[in-house]
Design an enzyme around this catalytic site. Sequence first.
Site, PDB file in Angstrom:
ATOM      1  N   ASN A   1      26.264  82.327  22.737  1.00 48.84           N
ATOM      2  CA  ASN A   1      26.850  81.695  23.911  1.00 48.84           C
ATOM      3  C   ASN A   1      28.266  82.176  24.224  1.00 48.84           C
ATOM      4  OD1 ASN A   1      26.822  79.504  25.993  1.00 48.84           O
ATOM      5  ND2 ASN A   1      28.552  78.805  24.742  1.00 48.84           N
TER       6      ASN A   1
ATOM      7  N   GLN B   1      37.089  80.098  22.884  1.00 47.49           N
ATOM      8  CA  GLN B   1      35.738  80.652  22.781  1.00 47.49           C
ATOM      9  C   GLN B   1      35.138  80.846  24.176  1.00 47.49           C
ATOM     10  OE1 GLN B   1      34.799  77.305  20.246  1.00 47.49           O
ATOM     11  NE2 GLN B   1      33.740  78.669  18.816  1.00 47.49           N
TER      12      GLN B   1
ATOM     13  N   ASP C   1      32.824  81.726  27.156  1.00 44.12           N
ATOM     14  CA  ASP C   1      31.365  81.896  27.234  1.00 44.12           C
ATOM     15  C   ASP C   1      31.004  83.262  27.781  1.00 44.12           C
ATOM     16  OD1 ASP C   1      31.148  79.210  26.490  1.00 44.12           O
ATOM     17  OD2 ASP C   1      29.429  78.908  27.828  1.00 44.12           O
TER      18      ASP C   1
ATOM     19  N   ASP D   1      22.712  79.524  17.759  1.00 46.92           N
ATOM     20  CA  ASP D   1      23.776  78.538  17.934  1.00 46.92           C
ATOM     21  C   ASP D   1      23.937  78.161  19.405  1.00 46.92           C
ATOM     22  OD1 ASP D   1      26.218  77.125  16.983  1.00 46.92           O
ATOM     23  OD2 ASP D   1      27.211  78.557  18.316  1.00 46.92           O
TER      24      ASP D   1
ATOM     25  N   GLU E   1      19.204  75.717  17.909  1.00 48.28           N
ATOM     26  CA  GLU E   1      20.117  74.584  17.780  1.00 48.28           C
ATOM     27  C   GLU E   1      20.349  74.039  19.182  1.00 48.28           C
ATOM     28  OE1 GLU E   1      24.476  72.843  16.984  1.00 48.28           O
ATOM     29  OE2 GLU E   1      24.129  74.681  18.059  1.00 48.28           O
TER      30      GLU E   1
HETATM   31  C1  BGC Z   1      28.113  74.718  15.705  1.00 52.56           C
HETATM   32  C2  BGC Z   1      29.530  74.253  15.599  1.00 52.56           C
HETATM   33  C3  BGC Z   1      30.376  75.114  16.500  1.00 52.56           C
HETATM   34  C4  BGC Z   1      29.810  75.180  17.929  1.00 52.56           C
HETATM   35  C5  BGC Z   1      30.440  76.242  18.741  1.00 52.56           C
HETATM   36  C6  BGC Z   1      27.777  74.451  17.157  1.00 52.56           C
HETATM   37  O1  BGC Z   1      26.529  74.386  17.460  1.00 52.56           O
HETATM   38  O2  BGC Z   1      27.252  74.012  14.847  1.00 52.56           O
HETATM   39  O3  BGC Z   1      29.997  74.262  14.295  1.00 52.56           O
HETATM   40  O4  BGC Z   1      31.664  74.610  16.551  1.00 52.56           O
HETATM   41  O5  BGC Z   1      28.443  75.442  17.899  1.00 52.56           O
HETATM   42  O6  BGC Z   1      30.036  77.501  18.324  1.00 52.56           O
END
Ligand code: BGC
Length: 589
Positions: free
Chosen positions: A104, A171, A173, A203, A245
Amino acid sequence: MDNDPLWYKDAVIYELHVKAFFDSSSDGIGDFAGLIQKLDYLQDLGINCIWLLPFYPSPLKDDGYDISDFRGILPDYGTMKDFRRFVREAHRRNIRVLIELVMNHTSDQHPWFQDARASKKSRKRKFYVWTDDPKKKYQDARVIFLDAEKSNWAYDPESKQYYWHRFYSLQPDLNYDNPIVCRTMLNILSFWLNTGVDGFRLDAVPYLFERDGTRCENLPETHAYLKSLRQRLDKRYKNRILLAEANQRSEDVRPYFGDGDECHLAFHFPLMPRIFMALRQENNKPIIQIMEQTPGIPPDCQWALFLRNHDELTLEMVSPEEREYMYQEYAEHPKAKLNLGIRHRLAPLLNNGRRQLELLHSILFSLPGSPVIYYGDEMGMGDNVYLGDRNGVRTPMQWTGDRNAGFSAADAAQLYAPVIVDPVYGYQSVNAEAQSRTPTSFLNWMKRFIRARKKFKAFGRGTLKFLEPKNNKILAYIRQYEGETLLIVNNLSRFVQPLELDLAGHRGWTLVEVVGGVRFPAVGELPYFLTLGPHAFYWFVLEKPAAPEQKKMPVKTPEKSEAKGNPGRGSKTGKAQASRNSGVGENTE
Ligand code: BGC
């Protein structure tokens, strides 16, 4: 390694962070060479799959989920050679390896973002999502890291535009509307598959695409892209898997399985908090309700079940009332709340209650799915809420009562995080060495319990039928797969409970307790009566009566009883009776 393409259905997954496991170089940070030294421990524990948290080059502002090079290893953790050796050594022990694919976003220190912000003309500019007017774009998307961020847009003073980020503003995107980003990520997937890893945890996968007028989650474009990832996996590689996830309601997670052509596994986020609610309410309803609302999944797909992980215990998928209840019951410490969740490990959540720990593992290991254990939880490690963010649940593994918990020979001040030293969970009292020596320890119980689970395919592959006895403090269900029929009975109450089960469909069948092999009376005309001690549980094999013309096999009594304690609380620890028919009753050591 076996060649079963459905291996993930029977997996017992162990989640760990390289930095936290074992430091072989005495610099205070765990590394791959150290992890290799501890693989025997994991093999002995009985797990058959490791999920590694991010180990890529990173400024570590989000514990490595802020990646600055998708194709490297953070030097603190070792080299690519060490990584490859780790994968080989794990495989040699029949342990599979899952790694993180963080699609992401990148770190703002990634050279792509550095280029992108340096010049609007850079090819990398379109790797990210930009706007001049943050008030107009994607306003329906929620902020996830509520305690740290106010908006999903951050201003970049260098290029004087705003960029999109779903997590920390450091972070940014990636822009999946750019075909080059899509292709690059596919190539990164192949790069890691070529190292021999068995799959990926995807993730933060719901957030890949953005569209105005939507919540920018679970969009059809995201599913289409994931299908292309799956095609790459299936076309060029064998027995590799994708684990989604997606912290979403189960009906929104369901599409991540596609028609069996998207992800192989997905975490069951809504179930997790309901297990904790059911325990505190002493009522089976939260679990039964959520499982009944869970849509069916394609036959080759699987849920990944968990109690705790490296993040806060998320309460995003419960109602505001339920969230309040969870805070009241489980977040007593003023620092325990984080975002919409609770930053505690499993043992502190359960006040270190041994029976509750065992009961929750009975549920985790016996509902449909593959269980995930978070490192240290197999011995009831504690946490440190004062460390900020989620770092309190990411402290060094407690190996021994020696300096730095036997994790590292560095000076204590050099450790990436302090070891736990409080009188209850401190490494002097909670460590793998001490627990290995004590037959009745939680660690030894876990070992036996993992072995018990692995004897039956029904846990990973079978159907589920709730029995719903009148006593709603009891959570009882039948798991069935091919010739295996298992009956699981959990007492959610802190008091002894009587119960009656309607087993009319199994009249004449015998109940054989899984761990001790003790035979209970056969099912008769009346409802089956049992009593369970506080927070106790039974796992039974239901054994069909032998056909009348067949002679009954003599029941053999093993020479030694299981001397080292019995994971099935409430079942007898005396001489175990082995049953030839079911294969239970072996010593599970
Ligand atoms: C992870 C986190 C992380 C976030 C951003 C989540 O799904 O489990 O630990 O901070 O993604 O990457």
